[in-house]
Design a protein around this motif. Structure first.
Motif, PDB file in Angstrom:
ATOM      1  N   CYS A   8       0.851  -1.212   0.000  1.00 20.35           N
ATOM      2  CA  CYS A   8       0.000   0.000   0.000  1.00 20.35           C
ATOM      3  C   CYS A   8       0.879   1.251   0.000  1.00 20.35           C
ATOM      4  O   CYS A   8       1.650   1.483   0.929  1.00 20.35           O
ATOM      5  CB  CYS A   8      -0.925   0.000   1.212  1.00 20.35           C
TER       6      CYS A   8
ATOM      7  N   ASP B  76      -8.874   0.406   4.635  1.00 22.09           N
ATOM      8  CA  ASP B  76      -9.174   0.607   3.216  1.00 22.09           C
ATOM      9  C   ASP B  76      -9.995   1.875   3.011  1.00 22.09           C
ATOM     10  O   ASP B  76      -9.784   2.618   2.042  1.00 22.09           O
ATOM     11  CB  ASP B  76     -10.013  -0.551   2.666  1.00 22.09           C
ATOM     12  N   ASP B  77     -10.960   2.086   3.909  1.00 18.10           N
ATOM     13  CA  ASP B  77     -11.927   3.170   3.698  1.00 18.10           C
ATOM     14  C   ASP B  77     -12.631   3.480   5.006  1.00 18.10           C
ATOM     15  O   ASP B  77     -12.280   2.918   6.055  1.00 18.10           O
ATOM     16  CB  ASP B  77     -12.918   2.772   2.587  1.00 18.10           C
TER      17      ASP B  77
ATOM     18  N   ASN C 178     -15.007   6.748  -0.953  1.00 15.47           N
ATOM     19  CA  ASN C 178     -14.977   5.359  -0.477  1.00 15.47           C
ATOM     20  C   ASN C 178     -15.469   4.422  -1.562  1.00 15.47           C
ATOM     21  O   ASN C 178     -16.634   4.487  -1.951  1.00 15.47           O
ATOM     22  CB  ASN C 178     -15.874   5.203   0.760  1.00 15.47           C
ATOM     23  N   GLY C 179     -14.571   3.583  -2.049  1.00 16.99           N
ATOM     24  CA  GLY C 179     -14.948   2.616  -3.082  1.00 16.99           C
ATOM     25  C   GLY C 179     -14.792   3.190  -4.478  1.00 16.99           C
ATOM     26  O   GLY C 179     -14.905   4.398  -4.683  1.00 16.99           O
ATOM     27  N   GLU C 180     -14.535   2.277  -5.409  1.00 11.12           N
ATOM     28  CA  GLU C 180     -14.325   2.710  -6.797  1.00 11.12           C
ATOM     29  C   GLU C 180     -15.529   3.456  -7.350  1.00 11.12           C
ATOM     30  O   GLU C 180     -15.375   4.430  -8.086  1.00 11.12           O
ATOM     31  CB  GLU C 180     -14.017   1.497  -7.682  1.00 11.12           C
TER      32      GLU C 180
ATOM     33  N   GLN D 111     -12.815   6.473  -5.458  1.00 17.13           N
ATOM     34  CA  GLN D 111     -11.593   6.205  -4.684  1.00 17.13           C
ATOM     35  C   GLN D 111     -10.598   5.456  -5.564  1.00 17.13           C
ATOM     36  O   GLN D 111     -10.940   4.435  -6.168  1.00 17.13           O
ATOM     37  CB  GLN D 111     -11.911   5.363  -3.439  1.00 17.13           C
TER      38      GLN D 111
ATOM     39  N   HIS E  87      -6.684   2.829  -2.140  1.00 20.31           N
ATOM     40  CA  HIS E  87      -7.544   2.171  -1.160  1.00 20.31           C
ATOM     41  C   HIS E  87      -6.884   2.091   0.220  1.00 20.31           C
ATOM     42  O   HIS E  87      -6.709   1.007   0.791  1.00 20.31           O
ATOM     43  CB  HIS E  87      -8.008   0.823  -1.713  1.00 20.31           C
ATOM     44  N   HIS E  88      -6.486   3.252   0.684  1.00 18.72           N
ATOM     45  CA  HIS E  88      -6.053   3.493   2.068  1.00 18.72           C
ATOM     46  C   HIS E  88      -6.816   4.767   2.429  1.00 18.72           C
ATOM     47  O   HIS E  88      -6.645   5.794   1.742  1.00 18.72           O
ATOM     48  CB  HIS E  88      -4.530   3.693   2.099  1.00 18.72           C
TER      49      HIS E  88
END
Ligand code: 5GP
Ligand code: ZN
Length: 136
Positions: free
Chosen positions: A6, A50-51, A89-91, A95, A98-99
């Motif tokens: 990451c 991740d989020d 948050n999330g594609e 995003q 993904h941190h």
């Protein structure tokens, strides 16, 4: 915990150099490499999540306090006249890293940048149906 591979774990923990604006045991605040406006910064927790869904509550509340501190600094030093906080948050929401991170974006009079969306529309029935879906 760090997550293998990451990039924001590596930046937050100082393994990869960055233009750092703030650093403590829980967070690093850096300048975004692709700034939408002068001073565009990212708040990175040092622990990987991740989020927002994975972020511990205690860190989540500290993020907003730190965002406020950074906002004040931006106003004082950059003389911005507005500020956006953006957190994807999330594609599906845009995003790309993904941190968890929060964008702190100083804004200037007539800077021509566009972060806002075009408002949609919904009937009273649709609003009521979604309200029920969320809370009942
Ligand atoms: P997201 O779209 O995930 O909310 O935002 C990711 C942000 O991270 C983007 O604004 C992008 O410019 C920034 N970014 C991606 N990689 C790096 C990097 O290696 N260093 C820095 N400083 N910013 C990065
Ligand atoms: Zn990470």
């Amino acid at each position: 915990m760090k997550k293998e591979g990451c990039i924001f774990c590596k930046i937050a923990n100082g393994e990869i150099p960055s233009k750092t604006l703030y650093d403590d045991e829980k967070f690093r605040v850096i300048l975004d490499l692709g700034p939408i406006a002068k001073g565009h910064a990212l708040i990175l927790p040092k622990e990987h999540a991740d989020d927002l869904y994975e972020l511990p509550e205690e860190i989540a509340s500290d993020v907003l306090i730190l965002a406020k501190k950074m906002a004040e600094k931006m106003k004082e030093r950059l003389h911005c006249v507005g500020l956006n906080l953006v957190q994807n948050n999330g594609e599906a929401a845009g995003q790309t890293v993904h941190h968890f991170h929060m964008h702190v974006i100083p804004r200037y009079r007539n800077d021509g940048r566009k972060i806002n969306w075009v408002p949609g529309s919904a009937t009273e029935e649709e609003l009521e149906a979604v309200r029920k879906q969320i809370v009942e």
